[in-house]
Design an enzyme around this catalytic site. Structure first.
Site, PDB file in Angstrom:
ATOM      1  N   LEU A 192      59.727  30.517  42.390  1.00  0.00           N
ATOM      2  CA  LEU A 192      60.993  30.270  43.074  1.00  0.00           C
ATOM      3  C   LEU A 192      62.142  30.168  42.078  1.00  0.00           C
ATOM      4  CD1 LEU A 192      62.609  29.267  45.619  1.00  0.00           C
ATOM      5  CD2 LEU A 192      61.951  26.974  44.936  1.00  0.00           C
ATOM      6  N   GLN A 244      59.519  31.070  56.777  1.00  0.00           N
ATOM      7  CA  GLN A 244      60.712  31.296  55.958  1.00  0.00           C
ATOM      8  C   GLN A 244      60.421  32.113  54.706  1.00  0.00           C
ATOM      9  OE1 GLN A 244      63.092  27.939  53.878  1.00  0.00           O
ATOM     10  NE2 GLN A 244      64.475  28.898  55.330  1.00  0.00           N
TER      11      GLN A 244
END
Lengths: 247, 582
Positions: free
Chosen positions: B245, B233
């Site tokens: 992130l 992913q």
């Protein structure tokens, strides 16, 4: 901007029988680099024997605390650019035994953490059918104390812990307080037992260095003060009203 | 040579969310069971700590288990095992409530009930959150709760190098104590691997430094297949350079993705029409695979921006206002301020797709059991599979709980039915000591540098096994990884110290990464279709007739792994089209 900077890094390898010393490394100065990037550059390209801890590189895992120019910081959040022209002195966190190089021994913290029972204590545990209610205000009562990432910077800054290693210390007291102030918890008195014969807490002089160095804006100094007040109240209450049971 | 040995009933490798949940499950199953939990880092350093957005579980009246299941199955492009998904959605609410009872500081509604937020690919609001530090709070709650069980013995900062397999059964592991260099056999009646993913095979990843696939690699070396490793992913929104992130919760709260012209480009990729407010399963709340692929296509059109660390687009949160950003996304603001010198209240955030999660992993059944008797696995290192070809955001934190608990329960039951360990373990331990001494501890004269092999591997993976793949690129990548494996045999280790030797640990990790890399490439090479996160430029369509099957990569000592297949479990949702934005 100078294109190089010197790091003076604390070295200690117990199996060499060598004395602790400082080793100088000249490294490229890159605008985006934090101290941790510089250490990784040394490890990869100059000296594979340098040892230190790190993991997330985003200020949440709590691994990479060190003394940088005598201040305890997370090295993943300390930019080299702010330390120009150098040299930059990097040492293991103060007040802890050194295992090797920049790696400290933090087992003492984990022992103390367990002692204050940092978990929800209920008079009875309800089955997992629905959540315990907690309003946003009740959450706000303890939320900041739950933000501790166990990075050890507060222990490194604490003058009492430096002199009296028995002291439970800022982060552990803040975490005990985190549970005491949680409306789902009934364990206040069990935790008080662990802290009441504590000599260090009463020696805390509220200098507040622990709160100043906290990278997550936890206020351990505030937690300790609240404990002292609570502890004193409980002592008086037990003396005057021995039948009254604390929460 | 000293013989060091510890005994326990259940050995857990990895002390993140899944490992700690498993440990508590074993403790509750039978307080007499002695549990050892080994991790190469202190539990609270585990990568669960970095998860931001939330954890999905049906709790509100307008939601249903079937809705959660359907979102998960379609999100995974029908590669999920539907029996596993049904168990997952059914057990999720109870697990989340248990974590609430253990003290997790979930964000709340005014009436004191748990609050939920929308998330990508989910058609109902069902993502529980603790502001945007959900993984951090879950991990610390589990860790602190685990401290009340005196039967749990932790081996903090120990690195597992091999499973002990004798008599056809896994009976423990050999591990190195990092602080002292001692190597011990830790014997157990059953073993659970909960060691996390392997994002560090790629150069640009949200994953922490510790995410090196060690647990996957030791299972693979013991003959256990790695399932669906081709499905990697990419999270659509990471910060350039650091790969930090920026949670999907930004988009769930109403953030927009903009190309260099300030245009919400996702509307051109079959993801719906732009509305001012977030619409579930649409636009910015589409699934991660589709959003990351849209970025690459937008870049090919020349519509992205150029930066010193590669091309990027903008994530715009400014219209959300200071209050929402501070209340719901405080960590995002902190990360942007600290690491990019950008204030998302006033400025747009540069973002690009970044490797985030391995859908694949150690093949397990719904009980967490692997093909090797006595060995169980849960969490990102495992593949059960509820994530299929593309995981939905906020399913993995819940997966840690549901399948961590199930694996704990299964391993406890297994241990309760075993007698002592077999006699061959000491011999296996001695062999492993010899191997470690020869290959790592006493090696002299190697010439290959760790950093060179690591960087070469990164380059190979990004070029060969990135968002879009081809036969030629994958074949070349496999050849190059095999060459790197040969070079690894001539590795130079300059540090000979027994005390906290991080160069030694780094070498052991690199050997694991190379094994993971070969399994990802080979699984991708053999899957001649495009599905979810696995996109083949030379096979652009999904091919259910030939590939509605899980790949299983078996280690082959002489090179790339052997690939076999097993069917996907379908219960009540026949394969269909993935439709978003409608």
């Amino acid at each position: 901007m100078a294109d190089k900077i010197t790091l003076e890094v604390f070295r200690y390898r117990p199996d060499d029988n060598s004395e602790p010393s400082f080793q100088k490394y000249m490294i490229p100065l890159q605008r985006d680099w934090v101290i941790l990037d510089a250490l990784n550059y040394i490890k990869d390209h100059i000296d594979g024997t340098l040892s230190y801890r790190w993991s997330c590189r985003m200020g949440i895992c709590g691994s990479c605390g060190m003394m940088v120019n005598e201040k305890p910081v997370l090295t993943c959040a300390a930019f080299l650019e702010n330390l120009i022209p150098g040299p930059v002195r990097i040492e293991p966190l103060e007040n802890f035994p050194v295992v090797r190089d920049l790696v400290i021994d933090m087992r003492d913290f984990l022992e103390k953490l367990k002692r204050v029972k940092p978990w929800i204590i209920r008079e009875q545990e309800d089955p997992a059918i629905e959540e315990y209610k907690q309003t946003p205000d009740q959450l706000a009562d303890f939320k900041q104390y739950s933000m501790c990432i166990n990075c050890m910077l507060c222990y490194s800054a604490c003058p009492v812990y430096g002199l009296e290693p028995e002291f439970t210390g800022p982060a552990v007291i803040a975490l005990a307080q985190r549970y005491n102030m949680d409306n789902r918890d009934h364990g206040n008195s069990a935790r008080m037992d662990a802290l009441s014969d504590e000599s260090g807490m009463w020696q805390c002089t509220f200098i507040g260095d622990c709160s100043k160095v906290c990278p997550k804006k936890v206020d351990p100094a505030g937690a300790i003060q609240r404990y002292k007040v609570h502890g004193a109240n409980t002592w008086w209450k037990n003396l005057l009203l021995p039948w009254a049971k604390d929460k | 040579m000293d013989h060091i040995s510890y005994e326990s009933d259940v050995l857990i490798i990895g002390a993140g969310g899944a490992g700690l949940r498993a440990a508590i499950a074993v403790s509750e199953k039978d307080p007499k069971l002695k549990i050892s939990i080994i991790s190469k880092v202190y539990p609270m350093r585990s990568h669960t700590v970095s998860a931001e957005g939330g954890a999905a579980a049906v709790i509100k009246d307008n939601d249903s288990l079937d809705d959660h299941a359907y979102d998960t199955i379609s999100g995974g492009d029908w590669m999920t095992d539907q029996d596993a998904v049904e168990i997952f959605v059914r057990e999720a609410p109870k697990e989340m409530i248990r974590l609430e009872h253990w003290g997790c500081p979930w964000s709340r509604q005014k009436d004191g009930k748990v609050a939920v937020r929308p998330f990508g690919g989910m058609k109902k609001k069902r993502t529980w959150f603790a502001a945007d530090k959900t993984g951090f709070h879950m991990l610390h709650t589990l860790f602190q709760t685990s401290l009340k069980y005196s039967q749990i013995q932790r081996f903090d900062e120990w690195f597992v190098t091999r499973l002990l397999v004798d008599d056809g059964r896994c009976q423990g592991a050999v591990a190195l104590e990092i602080s002292t260099g001692q190597i011990a056999a830790i014997k157990a009646k059953s073993v659970i691997i909960c060691s996390g993913g392997a994002g560090k095979v790629f150069p640009f990843t949200t994953n922490a430094n510790i995410k090196t696939g060690d647990g996957m690699a030791i299972a693979y070396r013991a003959g256990v297949p790695l399932k669906d490793m081709e499905f990697v992913q990419y999270h659509p929104t990471g910060l350039p350079f650091t790969g930090i992130l920026i949670t999907e919760a930004c988009r769930a709260e109403g953030g927009h993705l903009l190309n260099k012209n300030g245009y919400r480009y996702l509307q051109d990729y079959d993801l719906g029409k732009p509305e001012p407010r977030p619409v579930l399963r649409s636009m910015e709340l589409g699934p991660r695979d589709r959003l990351s692929q849209a970025f690459v296509q937008e870049r090919e059109k020349g519509q992205t921006l150029e930066g010193p660390y590669g091309d990027y687009v903008h994530l715009d949160l400014r219209h959300l206002g200071k209050k929402i950003i501070n209340e719901k996304l405080p960590f995002v603001r902190e990360l942007c301020l600290k690491y990019e010198n950008i204030d998302p209240i006033k400025e747009m955030i540069p973002v690009r797709p970044v490797v985030h999660y391995m859908m694949g992993g150690i093949d397990t059944d719904i009980h967490g059991a692997t093909a090797l008797s006595g060995l169980f696995a849960a969490g990102e290192c495992a593949c059960v599979s509820i994530n299929g070809a593309n995981r939905l955001g906020s399913n993995s934190l819940t997966e840690l709980l549901v399948f961590g608990a199930r694996a704990g329960e299964s391993a406890a039951n297994f241990a309760l039915n075993q007698n002592g360990s077999s006699k061959g373990l000491d011999f296996l331990y001695k062999n492993e000591l010899k191997r470690l001494n020869k290959q790592f501890l006493n090696r002299t004269g190697g010439t290959e540098k760790i950093v060179d092999i690591r960087k070469a591997m990164h380059h190979v993976m990004e070029n060969g096994a990135g968002i879009y793949r081809t036969e030629v690129a994958l074949s070349d990548a496999q050849n190059e990884i095999q060459e790197l494996k040969s070079k690894f045999k001539n590795l130079r280790i300059s540090d000979t110290s027994k005390t906290f030797n991080t160069e030694l640990v780094g070498s052991l990790e690199l050997s694991c990464l190379l094994d993971i890399a070969e399994s990802v490439i080979q699984s991708a090479l053999f899957r001649k279709e495009s599905r979810g996160s696995h996109q083949r430029s030379d096979f652009k369509n999904r091919d259910d007739a030939n590939y509605l099957s899980h790949s299983l990569a078996y280690r082959n000592k002489n090179g790339a792994p052997e690939i076999k297949y097993q069917p996907v479990a379908i219960t009540k949702w026949p394969p269909g089209e993935r439709i978003y934005g409608k």
